[in-house]
Design an enzyme around this catalytic site. Structure first.
Site, PDB file in Angstrom:
ATOM      1  CG  HIS A  60       0.403   6.214  -0.743  1.00 16.19           C
ATOM      2  ND1 HIS A  60      -0.752   6.815  -1.172  1.00 16.19           N
ATOM      3  CD2 HIS A  60       0.096   5.592   0.423  1.00 16.19           C
ATOM      4  CE1 HIS A  60      -1.727   6.565  -0.299  1.00 16.19           C
ATOM      5  NE2 HIS A  60      -1.237   5.824   0.679  1.00 16.19           N
TER       6      HIS A  60
ATOM      7  CG  HIS B  52      -1.741   1.187   1.444  1.00 11.59           C
ATOM      8  ND1 HIS B  52      -3.105   1.219   1.263  1.00 11.59           N
ATOM      9  CD2 HIS B  52      -1.400   2.453   1.820  1.00 11.59           C
ATOM     10  CE1 HIS B  52      -3.566   2.435   1.512  1.00 11.59           C
ATOM     11  NE2 HIS B  52      -2.542   3.210   1.868  1.00 11.59           N
ATOM     12  CD  GLU B  53       1.835   3.314   3.751  1.00 13.05           C
ATOM     13  OE1 GLU B  53       1.991   4.440   3.217  1.00 13.05           O
ATOM     14  OE2 GLU B  53       0.819   3.033   4.421  1.00 13.05           O
TER      15      GLU B  53
HETATM   16 ZN   LIG Z   1      -2.360   5.242   2.259  1.00 12.87          ZN
END
Ligand SMILES: [Zn+2]
Ligand SMILES: *[C@@H]1O[C@H](CO)[C@@H](O)[C@H](O)[C@H]1NC(C)=O
Ligand SMILES: *[C@@H]1O[C@H](CO)[C@@H](O)[C@H](O)[C@H]1NC(C)=O
Ligand SMILES: [Ca+2]
Ligand SMILES: [Ca+2]
Length: 602
Positions: free
Chosen positions: A397, A393-394
């Protein structure tokens, strides 16, 4: 911008995850272990005692290089002109390191390497693989003479090894010490991306035999929560040689011994920093669930797992277009465009926060930072770095921020809708990277359930194409102004598209094969391709249209109706409006089988 994983603890549904048994499926690369000749004379390494008369005045690097070469020439019994400096630099302690090789007749002897290290105007240490009293034989150096042309040598080596010639690197002629004498040789590179083989060879210019080689592919194994597994409770397994030679031509770990390399720098930032380490090419770990995340063994497990996940994200996203030129995260770009010096810094078990994770993405050329925190819901605490969906998820980004509006700006996912999609893409890639062949469309997929020890996870609903499991629609955005809440809506839209494609075109466990026409691969390409095309601070409907455009540019519009059907099922169809009024319709040409409204409300 800085984006957080965040705990949105609004738990509306109570559906447990149904996890398939871990499969032996592997997306790893294996290479033919060609045994090519390699000879390197034993090096001596000696410290040089200080004279006591060292100058305390500052000297220039050029002066230090001269001191080093004069010293080496005297020590090794050669003329100063016969030592060719390859590179030098001065470190933070003020020590200048000078590296080079012997040359004769203006030609380098490839494996006669030496170095000297200068501090306060004096050599403090040197090393050499030739010319010292411990190198007994002074080999005879033959004249510069080649019976074979470079082209003939290349043709023979390609035939002998079966590896294609790598033309990006121009051939050079050098001497090489074979252990039984010095020969004049042609040096060039052979590379086979498909098999991940990349070697440099020296071919005897008289006989055509390969007499020396250097293998550029590092072999390393990582004991991790190997994808597509998602949690430490799924077990740690050895990911053997997972580095992709196209995306990471110099491998993952620069030294092969610590979790620091061209794509990722993962450490617990104490002073000094604590890196994951390898012995004999294996980044081992012995995770203990009964201990706190901060024990030495558990920090090692976390650093190794995060280094692995960060590098897999780098290597896989590279195949879909997140390359150097597109603004990816690398220390060295190998001359392939974009700005370098921006490997991802991962702060393992960062102390500054808890129960979260975040990723800051400055523009191309500046290092992004991923902070991974402890989760405190349980005793002992749990480590976000071990639930793979969270670092995926990170890292995502970083991908979405760099690609949207171009890599030179990091301000294109700031509005509520755009920031919401930023969260959505991050969960979506988390789901895609942890998907298993046995998964089904209506299965409940949960994020963050391990770290908080709650089968419902940290989002409002599990992700599923079943409205009874996840009721979100485009119009839900009206009541979900927080970015993670808005992001859940975006994931649902993408998840419908993903499953339309997987149901119709199948599933591939090999995410590296971006050319595959399996549904999950196409979905990933459409989503990453859409990021590149969408405007700065896109709306949901604009981002949908960018995905349709990517379908046009990548696939000639082949998946248009599968995409529309997915968006339309959740209200982002043709007549959806910017004021978040649902539209469940698809373009007329996609309406092959008119039926009842696809919406089945829960
Ligand atoms: Zn996030
Ligand atoms: C590493 O390799 C060396 C040489 O093969 C061997 O002696 C040593 O036991 C190995 N260490 C580990 C931890 O495997
Ligand atoms: C996790 O939750 C389960 C079920 O609620 C509970 O039995 C277990 O003790 C919890 N584990 C930890 C480490 O808190
Ligand atoms: Ca970059
Ligand atoms: Ca950008």
């Amino acid at each position: 911008m800085r984006a957080a994983f965040s705990l949105a603890l609004t738990l509306a549904a109570s559906i447990s995850t149904v996890l398939a048994a871990p499969t032996p499926d592997s997306t790893l690369h294996r290479r033919a272990a060609d045994k090519l000749p390699f000879f390197f004379p034993e090096s001596v390494f000696e410290a040089v005692p200080p004279s006591g008369k060292a100058s305390l005045g500052k000297i220039s690097e050029a002066q230090a290089v001269k001191i080093a070469t004069d010293f080496l020439a005297a020590k090794l019994g050669i003329a100063a002109a016969d030592f060719k400096v390859a590179n030098s630099f001065t470190d933070a302690s003020g020590t200048t390191h000078v590296y080079g090789a012997q040359q004769t007749n203006g030609v380098r002897i490839a494996n006669h390497q030496a170095a000297a290290h200068v501090q306060n105007g004096e050599v403090v240490a040197f090393s050499s693989s030739f010319g010292t009293s411990q190198h007994l034989v002074k080999p005879r150096i033959p004249p510069v003479y080649a019976k074979l042309t470079v082209e003939q040598a290349i043709a023979k080596a390609v035939k002998d090894t079966g590896i294609p010639h790598f033309k990006d690197f121009a051939a050079v002629s050098e001497y090489v010490n074979t252990g039984s004498g010095i020969v004049f040789a042609h040096k060039f590179q052979l590379r086979d991306d498909a098999k991940a083989q990349w070697v440099q060879v020296w071919v005897d210019a008289s006989t055509g035999a390969i007499v020396h080689s250097a293998d550029f592919v590092n072999k390393a194994s990582y004991k991790v929560v190997a994808l597509p597994n998602g949690k430490p409770t799924d077990g740690f397994t050895l990911a053997a040689n997972p580095e992709d030679a196209t995306a990471s031509p110099s491998g993952w770990s620069t030294t092969g011994t610590i979790t620091k390399g061209n794509n990722v720098d993962a450490s617990r930032q104490l002073s000094p920093a604590v890196y994951g380490t390898a012995v004999n090419g294996t980044f081992d770990s012995a995770w203990d669930p009964a201990s706190e995340p901060t024990t030495d063994a558990n920090v090692q497990a976390s650093a190794v797992n995060l280094f692995y996940i960060g590098n897999v994200m780098h290597d896989v996203s590279y195949q879909y277009g997140f390359t150097e030129a597109a603004g990816n995260f690398q220390l060295d770009n190998f001359g392939k465009g974009g700005k370098a010096n921006d490997a991802v810094v991962i702060s393992v078990l960062d102390p500054w926060d808890t129960d979260n994770a975040d990723f800051a993405t400055p523009p191309d050329g500046q290092q992004p930072r991923m902070n991974m925190y402890r989760f405190t819901a349980t005793t002992p605490n749990r480590d976000g770095g071990l639930e793979n969906l969270i670092p995926i998820h990170e890292y995502t980004h970083g991908i979405s921020n760099r690609l949207t509006g171009g890599s030179a700006t990091g301000q294109c996912l700031e509005t509520t809708e755009a920031g919401g999609m930023g969260e959505g893409w991050s969960d979506f890639l988390g789901l895609v990277f942890t998907a298993k062949p046995t998964d089904t469309a209506t299965q409940a997929r949960v994020a963050g359930d391990y770290v908080i020890n709650d089968s419902r996870g940290i989002r409002s609903f599990p992700y599923s194409t079943d409205f009874k499991v996840n009721p979100l629609k485009f119009s839900s955005l009206r009541t979900r102004p927080e970015v993670h809440d808005a992001g859940e809506v975006w994931v649902e839209l993408l998840w419908e598209v993903y499953w339309n494609l997987v149901t119709k075109y199948g599933f591939s466990a090999n995410l590296y094969d971006a050319k595959s026409t399996k549904g999950n691969i196409v979905a990933l390409q459409l989503v990453i391709g859409g990021m590149m095309a969408q405007p700065c601070n896109p709306t949901f409907l604009q981002a949908r249209n960018a995905i349709l455009m990517a379908d046009q540019t990548y696939y000639g519009g082949k998946y248009k109706c599968d995409i529309w059907a997915g968006f339309a099922k959740r209200g982002a169809g043709v007549s959806a409006t910017q004021s978040k009024v649902d539209g469940f319709d698809v373009p007329a040409e996609c309406n092959v089988a008119p039926g009842p409204s696809p919406l089945v409300s829960a």
